[in-house]
Structures are given as structure tokens and as C-alpha cells.
Write an enzyme that holds these catalytic residues in place. Structure first.
Site, mmCIF file in Angstrom:
data_model
loop_
_atom_site.group_PDB
_atom_site.id
_atom_site.type_symbol
_atom_site.label_atom_id
_atom_site.label_comp_id
_atom_site.label_asym_id
_atom_site.label_seq_id
_atom_site.Cartn_x
_atom_site.Cartn_y
_atom_site.Cartn_z
ATOM 1 N N SER A 139 0.833 -1.209 0.000
ATOM 2 C CA SER A 139 0.000 0.000 0.000
ATOM 3 C C SER A 139 0.873 1.267 0.000
ATOM 4 O O SER A 139 1.633 1.483 -0.945
ATOM 5 C CB SER A 139 -0.957 -0.054 1.190
ATOM 6 O OG SER A 139 -1.919 0.961 1.126
ATOM 7 N N ASP A 370 -9.877 -2.978 -5.350
ATOM 8 C CA ASP A 370 -9.207 -2.283 -4.244
ATOM 9 C C ASP A 370 -9.998 -1.034 -3.844
ATOM 10 O O ASP A 370 -10.227 -0.145 -4.668
ATOM 11 C CB ASP A 370 -7.797 -1.893 -4.674
ATOM 12 C CG ASP A 370 -6.887 -1.567 -3.508
ATOM 13 O OD1 ASP A 370 -7.382 -1.000 -2.515
ATOM 14 O OD2 ASP A 370 -5.684 -1.875 -3.592
ATOM 15 N N HIS A 398 -7.367 -5.523 -0.614
ATOM 16 C CA HIS A 398 -6.170 -4.705 -0.417
ATOM 17 C C HIS A 398 -5.146 -5.389 0.492
ATOM 18 O O HIS A 398 -3.965 -5.056 0.451
ATOM 19 C CB HIS A 398 -6.580 -3.358 0.183
ATOM 20 C CG HIS A 398 -5.478 -2.354 0.233
ATOM 21 N ND1 HIS A 398 -4.976 -1.729 -0.883
ATOM 22 C CD2 HIS A 398 -4.776 -1.856 1.288
ATOM 23 C CE1 HIS A 398 -4.025 -0.894 -0.535
ATOM 24 N NE2 HIS A 398 -3.884 -0.943 0.778
#
Length: 417
Positions: A139, A370, A398
Site C-alpha cells: 500500500s 481495491d 487490499h
């Protein structure tokens, strides 16, 4: 001196280095950065290449429970889990510590990806000398990896990114204009799975409107703060969290239960990661102010407006200015947040020309559904970075990297083709 201990078949060594707060002023104020080296016990003496793990966030420390992907990584690497500056065992940046800092907002401007990358380069020199290392970015850690490729590609052997290909050019406002429809789609998915929760959510909102409900820490739970529980929708492992909260929200006499309030507090409080709230819009800023972009973009999506009489819809990974009034962990930080939101002289985080000419092997997982990172932004970025191959999948949300070794195994295979 490094501190070493053993745990569950691994040798763990703790490292601390001193780095400049502002890398442009190496003789000025310094802070400490902490990192934990992890190597399989049966390979501790081997000359393994290094893998730096960059956690998502911003403002989240590296994992303390050894992550599910570590077993796969430790076959090939000596892993470094970095507590990015301001988090974990690095010099903290919290309401307690910032009160003793001259110009706290100016201080906080040095906690974005560019500073994290320069810290990583000093750590690499400390641990690996002049050997380049591999990077795994989850991320926001992937955002940092692209900044690393922009600022110091000579330090990188290969890069793997999981759910972390941001737009290289979008403003924070554009990021949130794209984000709200994804959050609405996750709301629809949630209520399709749990149709009875629509009535339950409305009942909680109605109760919060009519009663002053206090969380365990004494702060008030407002309807709009209750709405922020949608942040859990984007992770496969937490998608059902809200349903389980709503199942036993009320006691038999119509009050919100202590169990419900304690669990809600654990989700909506920023006490454990205040930097996440302070810097969440700043991580997208390049040459312009964020000006509370999520709040401004919200006006384009009346579906989230509780006053319009429609069904309750939960917000996601958005930071609103009122959070710095309602969350006690953030309230003392409100002046700094306002100054950060108004600051416009943010330097660029990405060198588009250098990224286009990149020769470091890069592999990225793009999650089709996502909620946190816009798929179309990721795909455009993938085309703008030389040497990048990607894998787009709806197998994971995610948090695909934390679901086991599969995602990392595939990324390692891709980056070595």
C-alpha cells in the site's frame, strides 16, 4: 549495539540509527529510526540478499506479529522490517511528543515518502554497505517504493509492490473524487451480503442522534464518526467486522452495549496512529495544498449525507477536519493539521523521467476491487514506469499480502523473469 533474540524459528536483530530530521540539513536536528532484521534460524549464517519491507499507512509501524508472507520471503532474503520515522520504536510523533517541538507543522513536513526513502538509504549503508537491496512495499509502502525509484534507484536490486501503485500526478482532490465511488460500491457489496444490517445501521444512527453516547475513553460517538467504520470494508480479513459489531450493538433495554462501544472505539480512534490522520492527504501533495480534499470531494456524493433521509452509507479511508475535534488523540493536533492542509510548497515525490527510464526490475499486484487505491490510477502508473510488470487480480482485497505467502511468491516470480 544491535540486540538479537530468537523467536519461532527466526533470528531477530534490532537496529537503531540516527538520521537527520531534514535530510537537506544533515547538521541539524536528528531523530532515531528503528528496524528489525529477521532471518530464518537455519540460514542465519548465510550471505543472503536483503529485503526491506515498507508498511502501508502512512503512520503505521512495521508488523510485530511475524507476517504470513515472511516464511516465503525468508527462503531467499534477510528481511528488514522498518518502523518508518515517527512510528513504533522510531522517535515517535504523537500529541505527547509534538508539544515539545518548535514548529510542529514544519516538523511533520519531514515525514513523507521522500524522507522515509532517505532514511532507508542510510539504513542500507548501515546494514548492507554498498550492496543494493530489494524492497517490498505494501500500500503506502508501494508509494514509497516509487519515490525510492525516483530518488535513489542505485540502492535497489528489485522492487515488489502489493496494492500500492498510486497516480504519479493526481491531486488529493482527484484521488478522493475517484475514491468515493469505490467506497459506495463496497457499501453495496456489504449490504447485499447482510441486508438486515441496513436497518441495524439506521437504528444506531437514530440512537446516536437522540442520545449522547460516550466511548470508553469519554469522547462522544457521533453519527458521522460511526460512519467512518466503513474503513474496514477494503480488507478481506476485516470486511465482516461491521456486521459482527451490529449483531450485538444493543442491550435488551435499548442501550448501545459496552462491548459494541469498545470495539467501535478500537476502529475509529487514531490514538495508535495519529500520523495516519495528519499526513494522509499530504502523501499525495506535489506543489499544491490538499485543503482538506476529502471533505471538499464529499460534497459531490450526497449518498453519504445522513440528513437527506436515504440509507446509511459508510465512508472509507478519508480524513475529515472534524476528526480533529471529536477524537481526543487528534484534538491537540488540530492546529498542525490545519497548517499542513494549507501548505502548498510540497516537493515532488516522483521523477517522471527517471521512472520512465527505470531499469530496476519492478513487479506489482493491482487488486481489481481495491477500495483504497484506484485501479485505473494504478494501471496508468504501471505504463509510466519502465521495467514494471503487473498482475491484476480479484482474488485478493487490499490485504492480499497478509493473506499468506501466495501473493509474495507470485511477485518474486514476476520480478525475476
Amino acid at each position: 549495539m544491535p540486540v538479537t533474540h530468537r523467536h519461532s524459528g527466526y533470528v531477530l536483530t534490532d537496529h537503531r540509527i540516527t538520521v537527520p530530521l531534514d535530510h537537506a540539513d544533515p547538521g541539524g536536528r536528528t531523530i532515531e529510526v528503528f528496524a528489525r532484521e529477521v532471518v530464518a534460524a537455519d540460514r542465519a549464517a548465510a550471505d543472503l540478499p536483503w529485503l526491506l519491507y515498507l508498511e502501508g499507512g502512512p503512520g503505521h509501524r512495521a508488523p510485530r506479529t511475524l507476517p504470513g508472507w515472511l516464511e516465503r520471503a525468508s527462503r531467499d532474503y534477510r528481511v528488514v522490517l522498518l518502523d518508518q520515522r515517527g512510528t513504533g520504536l522510531s522517535t515517535p510523533a504523537t500529541r505527547q511528543t509534538l508539544t515539545g517541538v518548535d514548529d510542529p507543522a514544519g516538523h511533520l513536513r519531514h515525514f513523507r515518502a521522500d524522507s522515509i526513502v532517505r532514511d532507508a538509504e542510510l539504513l542500507r549503508a548501515h546494514l548492507a554497505g554498498d550492496r543494493p537491496w530489494s524492497v517490498l512495499g505494501q500500500s503506502f509502502g508501494g508509494f514509497c517504493a516509487l519515490t525510492y525509484l525516483s530518488l535513489a534507484p542505485e540502492g535497489l536490486r528489485e522492487v515488489m509492490i502489493a496494492g500500492g501503485l498510486p497516480s504519479l500526478t493526481a491531486s488529493p482532490y482527484e484521488v478522493y473524487l475517484a475514491a468515493y465511488p469505490r467506497v459506495l460500491a463496497h457499501n453495496e457489496r456489504f449490504f447485499a451480503r447482510y441486508p438486515g444490517d441496513q436497518e441495524a445501521a439506521a437504528k444506531v444512527v437514530g440512537h446516536l442522534r437522540e442520545h449522547e453516547v460516550r466511548l470508553p475513553g469519554g469522547d462522544r460517538l457521533t453519527p458521522r464518526r460511526f460512519q467512518t467504520l466503513g474503513i474496514t470494508f477494503g480488507q478481506q480479513g476485516r470486511f465482516d467486522t461491521l456486521h459482527h459489531l451490529l449483531e450485538d450493538a444493543f442491550t435488551g433495554d435499548g442501550e448501545l452495549s459496552d462491548a459494541f462501544l469498545r470495539q467501535v472505539d478500537a476502529v475509529v480512534s487514531f490514538a495508535e496512529h495519529p500520523l495516519y490522520a495528519l499526513l494522509h492527504e499530504a502523501i499525495y501533495c506535489q506543489g499544491a495544498a490538499s485543503a482538506w480534499a476529502a471533505q471538499r470531494a464529499l460534497g459531490e456524493f450526497p449518498e453519504f449525507d445522513l440528513e437527506r433521509g436515504g440509507p446509511v452509507r459508510f465512508t472509507g479511508e478519508m480524513i475529515f477536519p472534524w476528526l480533529f475535534e471529536e477524537d481526543p488523540a487528534l484534538a491537540p493536533l488540530r492546529p498542525y493539521a490545519e497548517r499542513l492542509a494549507a501548505y502548498s510548497a510540497w516537493p515532488n515525490l516522483y521523477d517522471l523521467d527517471r521512472l520512465a527510464g527505470n531499469t530496476v526490475p519492478v513487479a506489482a499486484a493491482i487488486y481489481y476491487d481495491d477500495m483504497y487505491v484506484e485501479r485505473e490510477h494504478s494501471l496508468r502508473t504501471a505504463e509510466m514506469v519502465g521495467g514494471l510488470t503487473y498482475w491484476i487480480t480479484n482474488e485478493y482485497a487490499h490485504d492480499g499480502l497478509s493473506r499468506g505467502p501466495g501473493a509474495l511468491d507470485r511477485l518474486i516470480g514476476m520480478v525475476r523473469r
